[in-house]
Design a protein around this motif. Structure first.
Motif, short mmCIF file in Angstrom:
data_model
loop_
_atom_site.label_atom_id
_atom_site.label_comp_id
_atom_site.label_asym_id
_atom_site.label_seq_id
_atom_site.Cartn_x
_atom_site.Cartn_y
_atom_site.Cartn_z
N PRO A 52 0.83 -1.20 0.00
CA PRO A 52 0.00 0.00 0.00
C PRO A 52 0.87 1.26 0.00
N GLY A 53 0.47 2.22 -0.80
CA GLY A 53 1.23 3.46 -0.93
C GLY A 53 2.19 3.48 -2.10
N GLU A 54 2.52 2.30 -2.63
CA GLU A 54 3.43 2.26 -3.78
C GLU A 54 2.75 2.81 -5.02
N ARG A 55 3.53 3.49 -5.83
CA ARG A 55 3.06 4.01 -7.11
C ARG A 55 3.37 2.97 -8.18
N VAL A 56 2.41 2.72 -9.06
CA VAL A 56 2.59 1.73 -10.11
C VAL A 56 2.13 2.32 -11.44
N ARG A 57 2.58 1.68 -12.51
CA ARG A 57 2.15 2.05 -13.86
C ARG A 57 1.51 0.80 -14.45
N LEU A 58 0.28 0.93 -14.90
CA LEU A 58 -0.49 -0.18 -15.43
C LEU A 58 -0.70 0.00 -16.93
N ASP A 59 -0.52 -1.07 -17.68
CA ASP A 59 -0.74 -1.05 -19.14
C ASP A 59 -1.84 -2.05 -19.45
N CYS A 60 -3.02 -1.55 -19.76
CA CYS A 60 -4.17 -2.40 -20.09
C CYS A 60 -4.48 -2.25 -21.56
N LEU A 61 -3.99 -3.15 -22.38
CA LEU A 61 -4.24 -3.11 -23.81
C LEU A 61 -3.88 -1.76 -24.41
N GLY A 62 -2.78 -1.20 -23.97
CA GLY A 62 -2.32 0.08 -24.49
C GLY A 62 -2.88 1.29 -23.77
N VAL A 63 -3.81 1.09 -22.84
CA VAL A 63 -4.31 2.18 -22.00
C VAL A 63 -3.39 2.24 -20.79
N LEU A 64 -2.60 3.30 -20.70
CA LEU A 64 -1.59 3.43 -19.65
C LEU A 64 -2.11 4.34 -18.54
N ARG A 65 -1.88 3.95 -17.30
CA ARG A 65 -2.30 4.77 -16.17
C ARG A 65 -1.31 4.62 -15.02
N LEU A 66 -1.02 5.75 -14.37
CA LEU A 66 -0.31 5.73 -13.10
C LEU A 66 -1.36 5.52 -12.02
N ALA A 67 -0.98 4.82 -10.97
CA ALA A 67 -1.92 4.51 -9.90
C ALA A 67 -1.17 4.36 -8.58
N THR A 68 -1.94 4.36 -7.51
CA THR A 68 -1.40 4.13 -6.17
C THR A 68 -2.06 2.89 -5.60
N VAL A 69 -1.26 2.02 -5.00
CA VAL A 69 -1.81 0.84 -4.34
C VAL A 69 -2.47 1.32 -3.05
N MET A 70 -3.75 1.02 -2.91
CA MET A 70 -4.52 1.48 -1.75
C MET A 70 -4.55 0.46 -0.63
N TRP A 71 -4.56 -0.82 -0.99
CA TRP A 71 -4.60 -1.89 0.00
C TRP A 71 -4.06 -3.17 -0.62
N SER A 72 -3.70 -4.09 0.23
CA SER A 72 -3.20 -5.38 -0.22
C SER A 72 -3.62 -6.43 0.81
N SER A 73 -4.11 -7.58 0.32
CA SER A 73 -4.50 -8.67 1.20
C SER A 73 -4.21 -9.98 0.49
N GLY A 74 -3.27 -10.73 1.01
CA GLY A 74 -2.86 -11.96 0.33
C GLY A 74 -2.27 -11.62 -1.03
N SER A 75 -2.82 -12.22 -2.07
CA SER A 75 -2.31 -11.97 -3.42
C SER A 75 -3.14 -10.92 -4.16
N ARG A 76 -4.13 -10.35 -3.50
CA ARG A 76 -4.97 -9.33 -4.14
C ARG A 76 -4.60 -7.94 -3.64
N PHE A 77 -4.79 -6.96 -4.53
CA PHE A 77 -4.53 -5.58 -4.14
C PHE A 77 -5.40 -4.64 -4.96
N GLY A 78 -5.73 -3.52 -4.33
CA GLY A 78 -6.57 -2.52 -4.98
C GLY A 78 -5.74 -1.31 -5.35
N ILE A 79 -5.97 -0.80 -6.54
CA ILE A 79 -5.25 0.39 -6.98
C ILE A 79 -6.24 1.49 -7.36
#
Length: 110
Positions: A52-79
């Motif tokens: 949580p708190g880390e900044r990430v860059r996501l590439d979804c089929l060429g749609v690029l977005r910067l995001a912040t990890v808001m939470w993490s639980s096990g292998s799942r995380f919300g951005i």
């Protein structure tokens, strides 16, 4: 912020999907799976999720977005995206997904 609290409704419809994509948290690109997507963020899965708190860059089929990890639980995380996706971008991502997509009126509960 408690995302499961019903007094704080989500602003954007979430669409269920199962889509591999690429994310970079500053240590090089890794493959993650998106489990749902909205204009403002996503639920993702990875064996070693970012913190949580880390900044990430996501590439979804060429749609690029910067995001912040808001939470993490096990292998799942919300951005949360720094800049929300537009309707056309959401449609492009969910339209390129092979898994069934939830109807826009169907909202997922946390």
């Amino acid at each position: 912020m408690d995302y499961g609290d019903s007094t704080h409704p989500r602003q954007h419809t979430r669409f269920k999907l199962f889509m591999p994509t690429v994310m970079d948290a500053g240590r090089g690109p890794i493959r993650v799976h998106l489990l749902n997507l909205s204009a403002s963020g996503a639920l993702a899965h990875h064996a070693s999720p970012p913190l949580p708190g880390e900044r990430v860059r996501l590439d979804c089929l060429g749609v690029l977005r910067l995001a912040t990890v808001m939470w993490s639980s096990g292998s799942r995380f919300g951005i949360a995206f720094t800049l929300p996706l537009g309707e056309a971008e959401v449609a492009r991502v969910i339209g390129g997904n092979d898994a069934p997509v939830a109807e826009p009126a169907m909202r997922l509960r946390a």
